[in-house]
Design a protein around this motif. Structure first.
Motif, PDB file in Angstrom:
ATOM      1  N   ASP A 184       1.301   6.280   6.127  1.00  0.00           N
ATOM      2  CA  ASP A 184       1.309   6.077   4.682  1.00  0.00           C
ATOM      3  C   ASP A 184       0.303   5.042   4.214  1.00  0.00           C
ATOM      4  O   ASP A 184       0.267   4.695   3.043  1.00  0.00           O
ATOM      5  CB  ASP A 184       2.712   5.650   4.230  1.00  0.00           C
ATOM      6  CG  ASP A 184       3.715   6.755   4.463  1.00  0.00           C
ATOM      7  OD1 ASP A 184       3.307   7.927   4.393  1.00  0.00           O
ATOM      8  OD2 ASP A 184       4.891   6.451   4.743  1.00  0.00           O
ATOM      9  N   ARG A 185      -0.497   4.538   5.140  1.00  0.00           N
ATOM     10  CA  ARG A 185      -1.456   3.510   4.737  1.00  0.00           C
ATOM     11  C   ARG A 185      -2.763   4.103   4.269  1.00  0.00           C
ATOM     12  O   ARG A 185      -3.090   5.236   4.580  1.00  0.00           O
ATOM     13  CB  ARG A 185      -1.720   2.573   5.914  1.00  0.00           C
ATOM     14  CG  ARG A 185      -0.499   1.788   6.286  1.00  0.00           C
ATOM     15  CD  ARG A 185      -0.908   0.610   7.112  1.00  0.00           C
ATOM     16  NE  ARG A 185       0.233  -0.271   7.297  1.00  0.00           N
ATOM     17  CZ  ARG A 185       0.122  -1.582   7.420  1.00  0.00           C
ATOM     18  NH1 ARG A 185      -1.056  -2.144   7.416  1.00  0.00           N
ATOM     19  NH2 ARG A 185       1.196  -2.322   7.571  1.00  0.00           N
ATOM     20  N   TYR A 186      -3.507   3.292   3.536  1.00  0.00           N
ATOM     21  CA  TYR A 186      -4.821   3.701   3.055  1.00  0.00           C
ATOM     22  C   TYR A 186      -5.901   3.067   3.933  1.00  0.00           C
ATOM     23  O   TYR A 186      -5.680   2.001   4.514  1.00  0.00           O
ATOM     24  CB  TYR A 186      -4.997   3.268   1.598  1.00  0.00           C
ATOM     25  CG  TYR A 186      -4.184   4.115   0.660  1.00  0.00           C
ATOM     26  CD1 TYR A 186      -4.732   5.244   0.063  1.00  0.00           C
ATOM     27  CD2 TYR A 186      -2.851   3.810   0.407  1.00  0.00           C
ATOM     28  CE1 TYR A 186      -3.984   6.038  -0.780  1.00  0.00           C
ATOM     29  CE2 TYR A 186      -2.085   4.612  -0.428  1.00  0.00           C
ATOM     30  CZ  TYR A 186      -2.664   5.724  -1.025  1.00  0.00           C
ATOM     31  OH  TYR A 186      -1.931   6.521  -1.846  1.00  0.00           O
TER      32      TYR A 186
ATOM     33  N   PRO B  74      -2.158  -6.607   3.408  1.00  0.00           N
ATOM     34  CA  PRO B  74      -1.210  -6.214   2.366  1.00  0.00           C
ATOM     35  C   PRO B  74      -0.131  -5.308   2.948  1.00  0.00           C
ATOM     36  O   PRO B  74      -0.355  -4.670   3.964  1.00  0.00           O
ATOM     37  CB  PRO B  74      -2.086  -5.441   1.386  1.00  0.00           C
ATOM     38  CG  PRO B  74      -3.284  -5.012   2.156  1.00  0.00           C
ATOM     39  CD  PRO B  74      -3.472  -6.007   3.247  1.00  0.00           C
ATOM     40  N   PRO B  75       1.025  -5.259   2.323  1.00  0.00           N
ATOM     41  CA  PRO B  75       2.085  -4.397   2.822  1.00  0.00           C
ATOM     42  C   PRO B  75       1.625  -2.942   2.839  1.00  0.00           C
ATOM     43  O   PRO B  75       0.719  -2.566   2.116  1.00  0.00           O
ATOM     44  CB  PRO B  75       3.226  -4.602   1.824  1.00  0.00           C
ATOM     45  CG  PRO B  75       2.612  -5.239   0.638  1.00  0.00           C
ATOM     46  CD  PRO B  75       1.425  -5.990   1.126  1.00  0.00           C
ATOM     47  N   ALA B  76       2.267  -2.144   3.651  1.00  0.00           N
ATOM     48  CA  ALA B  76       1.809  -0.782   3.890  1.00  0.00           C
ATOM     49  C   ALA B  76       1.780   0.056   2.633  1.00  0.00           C
ATOM     50  O   ALA B  76       2.576  -0.128   1.715  1.00  0.00           O
ATOM     51  CB  ALA B  76       2.724  -0.106   4.907  1.00  0.00           C
ATOM     52  N   GLY B  77       0.848   0.992   2.592  1.00  0.00           N
ATOM     53  CA  GLY B  77       0.852   2.015   1.577  1.00  0.00           C
ATOM     54  C   GLY B  77       0.479   1.558   0.190  1.00  0.00           C
ATOM     55  O   GLY B  77       0.942   2.119  -0.787  1.00  0.00           O
ATOM     56  N   ARG B  78      -0.368   0.522   0.069  1.00  0.00           N
ATOM     57  CA  ARG B  78      -0.785   0.123  -1.264  1.00  0.00           C
ATOM     58  C   ARG B  78      -2.047   0.876  -1.616  1.00  0.00           C
ATOM     59  O   ARG B  78      -3.110   0.621  -1.088  1.00  0.00           O
ATOM     60  CB  ARG B  78      -1.019  -1.374  -1.290  1.00  0.00           C
ATOM     61  CG  ARG B  78       0.284  -2.132  -0.975  1.00  0.00           C
ATOM     62  CD  ARG B  78       0.623  -3.138  -1.999  1.00  0.00           C
ATOM     63  NE  ARG B  78      -0.407  -4.144  -2.144  1.00  0.00           N
ATOM     64  CZ  ARG B  78      -0.394  -5.040  -3.131  1.00  0.00           C
ATOM     65  NH1 ARG B  78       0.558  -5.032  -4.023  1.00  0.00           N
ATOM     66  NH2 ARG B  78      -1.340  -5.937  -3.209  1.00  0.00           N
TER      67      ARG B  78
ATOM     68  N   GLU C 240      -6.738  -0.630   4.289  1.00  0.00           N
ATOM     69  CA  GLU C 240      -5.786  -1.543   4.933  1.00  0.00           C
ATOM     70  C   GLU C 240      -6.024  -1.639   6.436  1.00  0.00           C
ATOM     71  O   GLU C 240      -5.263  -2.294   7.135  1.00  0.00           O
ATOM     72  CB  GLU C 240      -4.361  -1.062   4.656  1.00  0.00           C
ATOM     73  CG  GLU C 240      -4.050  -1.044   3.169  1.00  0.00           C
ATOM     74  CD  GLU C 240      -2.724  -0.371   2.844  1.00  0.00           C
ATOM     75  OE1 GLU C 240      -1.740  -1.101   2.696  1.00  0.00           O
ATOM     76  OE2 GLU C 240      -2.687   0.862   2.762  1.00  0.00           O
TER      77      GLU C 240
END
Ligand SMILES: Nc1ncnc2c1ncn2[C@@H]1O[C@H](COP(=O)(O)OP(=O)(O)OP(=O)(O)O)[C@@H](O)[C@H]1O
Ligand code: SF4
Ligand SMILES: [Mg+2]
Lengths: 314, 315
Positions: A139-141, B15-19, A144
């Protein structure tokens, strides 16, 4: 074993303002199933152009590409699509190769979706684990991720459809030296597990030494030497290969101090105006009159093929 | 295998996941005072425009009601009372000559101003995005043709051509005509930006990767390229709105905007010119509205530009 990939006189020209550039000029190659072929040469010698033609990102000007015994040189996109899952590519810049607006999971699911897999989720997660990222990264971009993580994601995308051949175009050149070995090891490990073949592109011989069974050296759009790794690294036949190898540091400090060092003078000439005769002659330490007029062809030299009138070994 | 050590990211605290990039931009905007100010002013005017009938019900005067008792014929029609006739019922005074309620006309003027400029921006943005994307992605002759048309439209002295065009159009639906004419002259600005961005996106390796997986051109355009264009499009669309507000006001000022009695700020200003010596207050109301909306949208557009990282998340 039959060849998985066969290139026959593969040529690509580009029309530019400065004239026609022969970026790749008559390349013949074979890659067997499960093996790694290293493709090495200085910047601009046509490695990426060759790799992009292999996966049909770029059309060949002439020549032939056979994959699994089938001519794919001019296969239209619709008929190429089913083969895309078997023929993949890993890019140099891990960030540029990931869409910043999509999650890693959806990026890796895309090749499966194209191949008609209805529920790609489990295979995406499995692949993420395999490349050492962990399923929770789905689910990460891309922003990140670190460079090494992003390249692992790029590898996962290329391998998720279980391809038989993967072109790795300088897959570690853009990464910190400290992570390069990790990624190379990962690629080797995945090769063993998934039984795939690589065309591993690099601009120096050191990177591919440990991963490839065979190596091809390119200069100005042509292959100048090709053979088994130990044969080529042990005793290079082409002066250009020898020069490239002498730039690779040796692990043994004594050998490193005492060996002969050949410094390549200047930059490679522009492929728009290749020198007559042997294209390497303006920089070659062995060049003779014959080299300036007669172009050497690839020929059997001491257990490998080399294109040189005066090879280093006989 | 999965035990390989992962190198830490570039940021000290990842940063926290999925931003998503949008959420990151949202977080940045929440700390941008200029953006918040712009947003507040825009929200105020939008609310005002939406609630126009309610607001005029409060003061009891429709925008087109004549109030002869509010003007002084001895003073050639200037409003009675100070500051343009401000009192408990006429919160911003009365219009000289007719006695119409300035507040009511201002509120209804906001409707026209926002409606026309937003619709014209939507037309320009849609056309500009579609054509710029086509030019950048198709390349070759398509690109050449679209680019030449953009150059041509941009090379027109626009205000003159708009005046000419609006003047010769039959008077069917003036609002629609203004929207289309302003949209027509506005699309190449967005079109150029979208084309440039598309050209650079097309050479990014993720588009090659998409092609290598066998995605169709259509899916590549809509799933890979277009999402990366939304940020720059939003920025330039926001910055186009104040330009269109100004253009609408200018056309109304010149008498070729919406037809009276429909209220518009440009019209009010053009009327106020003749009265500025006796009734300067009448000029101030539409002037301040125009200034505030243009300023607010510009602040917002600039803030979007800063927050959205126009390089499209490229590093
Ligand atoms: N689209 C193009 N248009 C014109 N010339 C091109 C194009 N792509 C490649 N070339 C030229 O073809 C030659 C080979 O380029 P290629 O990218 O294949 O080299 P490379 O060996 O991959 O180099 P690098 O190590 O820098 O990646 C270069 O001279 C390059 O300038
Ligand atoms: S052919 Fe001549 S110039 Fe070319 S590599 Fe051999 S020796 Fe050098
Ligand atoms: Mg390259």
């Amino acid at each position: 074993m039959t060849a998985l990939l066969e290139l026959d006189g593969l040529t690509r020209t580009f029309r530019t303002r400065r004239g026609t550039v022969r970026a790749v000029d008559g390349v013949d190659l074979t890659v067997r199933a499960g093996e790694t072929l290293g493709l090495v040469g200085e910047s601009g010698c046509g490695k990426s152009t060759t790799g992009r033609m292999l996966v049909r990102l770029l059309d060949a000007t002439s020549g032939r590409i056979a994959f699994g015994g089938r001519d794919i040189t001019r296969l239209p996109p619709r008929r190429m699509r089913p083969l895309r899952g078997q023929l993949q590519i890993i890019f140099q810049d891990p960030f540029s190769s990931l869409n910043p607006r999509r999650t890693i999971g959806s990026i890796i699911a895309e090749p499966l979706r194209v191949q008609g897999v209805r529920d790609p989720g489990p295979r995406v997660r499995e692949m993420l684990e395999r490349v050492g990222l962990g399923a929770e990264h789905a689910d990460r971009y891309p922003h990140e991720f670190s460079g090494g993580q992003a390249q692992r994601a790029g590898i996962a995308r290329a391998l998720v459809t279980r391809p038989r051949l993967v072109v790795a175009d300088e897959p570690v050149s853009a990464l910190d030296v400290s992570i390069q070995a990790q990624i190379v090891n990962l690629l080797a490990e995945l090769q063993r597990d998934l039984d795939l073949a690589y065309v591993f592109i690099a601009h120096d011989l050191a990177v591919v030494r440990n991963v490839c069974a065979r190596v091809a050296v390119m200069y100005l759009g042509r292959i100048v030497e090709i053979g088994d790794r130990d044969t080529v690294y042990g005793a290079p036949a082409h002066p250009y290969t020898k020069a490239l190898l002498s730039a690779v540091p040796l692990p043994d400090p004594v050998a490193e101090r005492e060996r002969e060092r050949i410094v390549l003078r200047g930059d490679p000439p522009s492929p728009a105006e290749p020198p007559a005769g042997c294209a390497f002659h303006p920089r070659c330490f062995k060049a003779q009159d014959r080299c300036r007029v007669e172009r050497p062809v690839l020929a059997e030299v001491a257990g490998r093929q080399a294109a040189c009138h005066f090879p280093e070994v006989h | 295998m999965s035990a390989l050590p992962l190198t830490p990211g570039r940021h000290a605290a990842p940063p926290p996941a999925g931003r998503s990039p949008w959420r990151l931009a949202g977080a940045r905007l929440r700390h941008d005072r200029a953006a918040l100010l712009g947003l507040a002013i825009v929200a105020l005017f939008v609310l005002m425009a939406l609630a126009a009938p309610l607001l005029t019900a409060l003061n009891g005067h429709g925008p087109n009601e004549f109030h002869p008792e509010k003007i002084d014929d001895a003073l050639a029609g200037a409003p009675r009372g100070s500051f343009g006739g401000i009192d408990a019922h006429f919160w911003l005074g009365a219009e000289p000559g007719t006695g119409r309620d300035v507040f009511s006309r201002m509120v209804y003027g906001a409707r026209i101003s926002l409606l026309i400029s937003l619709l014209a921006t939507a037309v320009a943005t849609t056309a500009g995005t579609a054509l710029g994307l086509t030019a950048g992605f198709a390349g070759g002759r398509t690109d050449l043709l679209i680019s030449r048309v953009m150059d041509l439209v941009l090379s027109f002295p626009q205000l003159i051509f708009m005046i000419a065009l609006v003047s010769v159009l039959p008077e069917a639906n003036r609002t629609l005509e203004l929207v289309l004419v302003m949209g027509f002259f506005g699309w190449p600005y967005i079109g150029r930006i979208v084309r440039g961005q598309t050209l650079s996106l097309r050479n990014r390796e993720f588009v090659d990767a998409a092609r290598a997986t066998g995605m169709t051109r259509r899916r590549i355009v809509f799933h890979e390229v277009l999402p990366n264009l939304m940020a720059p499009v939003l920025v330039y669309a926001t910055l186009t709105i104040p330009v269109n507000i100004g253009t609408e006001a200018a056309l109304s000022f010149l008498g070729i905007g919406v037809r009276p009695p429909t209220a518009s700020w440009g019209q009010m200003m053009s009327k106020a010119i003749g009265w500025y010596q006796v009734d300067p207050a009448y000029f101030v109301v539409p002037g301040v509205c125009l200034l505030l909306t243009v300023l607010a949208f510009t602040l917002l557009g600039d803030a979007f530009r800063d927050a959205l990282d126009p390089r499209g998340g490229n590093r």
